[in-house]
Scaffold this motif. Structure first.
Motif, short mmCIF file in Angstrom:
data_model
loop_
_atom_site.label_atom_id
_atom_site.label_comp_id
_atom_site.label_asym_id
_atom_site.label_seq_id
_atom_site.Cartn_x
_atom_site.Cartn_y
_atom_site.Cartn_z
N LYS A 96 0.83 -1.22 0.00
CA LYS A 96 0.00 0.00 0.00
C LYS A 96 0.86 1.26 0.00
CE LYS A 96 -3.85 -1.99 2.58
NZ LYS A 96 -4.53 -1.97 3.88
N LYS A 97 1.92 1.24 0.80
CA LYS A 97 2.79 2.41 0.87
C LYS A 97 3.51 2.62 -0.46
CE LYS A 97 4.37 5.68 3.56
NZ LYS A 97 3.47 6.69 4.13
N LEU A 98 3.95 1.54 -1.07
CA LEU A 98 4.62 1.65 -2.36
C LEU A 98 3.67 2.19 -3.44
CD1 LEU A 98 6.62 -1.68 -2.13
CD2 LEU A 98 7.66 0.59 -2.40
N LEU A 99 2.43 1.74 -3.42
CA LEU A 99 1.43 2.28 -4.36
C LEU A 99 1.24 3.78 -4.13
CD1 LEU A 99 -1.39 -0.44 -4.46
CD2 LEU A 99 0.33 0.06 -6.22
N ASN A 100 1.18 4.18 -2.86
CA ASN A 100 1.05 5.62 -2.53
C ASN A 100 2.25 6.41 -3.01
OD1 ASN A 100 -1.43 5.27 -1.32
ND2 ASN A 100 -0.61 5.14 0.75
N ASP A 101 3.41 5.76 -3.07
CA ASP A 101 4.62 6.43 -3.56
C ASP A 101 4.66 6.49 -5.08
OD1 ASP A 101 5.55 6.79 -0.98
OD2 ASP A 101 7.12 5.26 -1.10
N TYR A 130 4.55 3.75 -7.25
CA TYR A 130 5.06 2.57 -7.94
C TYR A 130 3.92 1.87 -8.66
CZ TYR A 130 9.53 2.83 -5.46
OH TYR A 130 10.75 3.23 -4.99
N PRO A 131 4.17 1.34 -9.85
CA PRO A 131 3.14 0.54 -10.54
C PRO A 131 2.83 -0.71 -9.70
CG PRO A 131 4.99 1.01 -12.00
CD PRO A 131 5.39 1.47 -10.64
N GLU A 132 1.63 -1.23 -9.83
CA GLU A 132 1.17 -2.34 -9.01
C GLU A 132 2.11 -3.54 -9.05
OE1 GLU A 132 -2.92 -4.73 -8.83
OE2 GLU A 132 -3.15 -2.55 -8.82
N GLU A 133 2.55 -3.94 -10.23
CA GLU A 133 3.43 -5.11 -10.35
C GLU A 133 4.76 -4.88 -9.63
OE1 GLU A 133 5.55 -7.40 -13.98
OE2 GLU A 133 3.39 -7.07 -14.22
N SER A 139 7.41 -5.26 -2.34
CA SER A 139 6.88 -5.57 -1.01
C SER A 139 7.29 -6.99 -0.59
CB SER A 139 5.36 -5.40 -0.96
OG SER A 139 4.70 -6.30 -1.80
N LEU A 140 7.31 -7.91 -1.52
CA LEU A 140 7.80 -9.26 -1.20
C LEU A 140 9.28 -9.22 -0.87
CD1 LEU A 140 7.58 -12.33 -1.03
CD2 LEU A 140 7.91 -12.41 -3.51
#
Length: 185
Positions: free
Chosen positions: A133-138, A140-143, A149-150
């Motif tokens: 979620k944080k990466l999406l907010n930053d 980053y594309p979903e993939e 995140s993994l």
């Protein structure tokens, strides 16, 4: 504290210190000062059911703490660095960050049963969701957010395990050194 909560808390501490197989029911009963009947009243399926409740309790504690850190920071990079700094400080102060890692428990018991494996998996998936979620907010594309995140989950968990094995915070420090090359601020 009620009997069920006491059982979960004491068993969780014992499992983290000695591992699942290293702790017998009698030790848990002695620590809690309760009878076998009281344990089976709350956990009819015994030690494994108690373990699953302990893992669920750890999941709530860990994810609440990580989520709070990630909500307080504007980027994944600063949030992750703060999390790693917190873990490093806990190790430096003599704590064993048992609340944050249960890799030893997972590796010891993952072959026990599907419910135990599912309880372990749920924690890691919840941590990954926070990072995702944080990466999406930053932005980053979903993939890419899913992959990162993994990677973050595996790296931080692995670093904590190495810190404990080596009795050194260097593996966590290395993560903080590498993060700026992987994440945008």
């Amino acid at each position: 504290m009620d009997t069920k909560a006491l059982l979960i808390e004491e068993a969780k501490n014992l499992f983290q210190q000695k591992g699942y197989k290293g702790v017998g029911l009698n030790e848990i009963l002695k620590e809690c000062e309760i009878t076998k009947g009281a344990l089976y009243h709350h956990f009819p399926n015994g030690k494994e059911e108690l373990l699953i409740s302990c893992l669920q309790s750890m999941q709530e504690e860990i994810t609440t703490d990580i989520d709070m850190i990630f909500q307080q920071h504007s980027s994944t990079l600063t949030a992750t660095k703060t999390l790693v700094d917190k873990l490093t400080a806990e190790l430096d102060s003599g704590n064993k960050i048992a609340g944050y890692t249960f890799s030893s428990i997972v590796s010891e018991i993952s072959s026990l049963s599907e419910p135990v494996r599912n309880a372990c998996t749920a924690l890691y998936e919840e941590i990954q969701k926070i990072y995702f979620k944080k990466l999406l907010n930053d932005g980053y594309p979903e993939e890419e957010a899913a992959s990162l995140s993994l990677f973050m989950t595996v790296s931080i968990e692995g670093a904590m395990t190495l810190c404990l094995a080596k009795d050194s915070t260097l593996p966590l420090s290395n993560i903080n050194a590498i993060l700026p090359r992987l994440l945008k601020d």
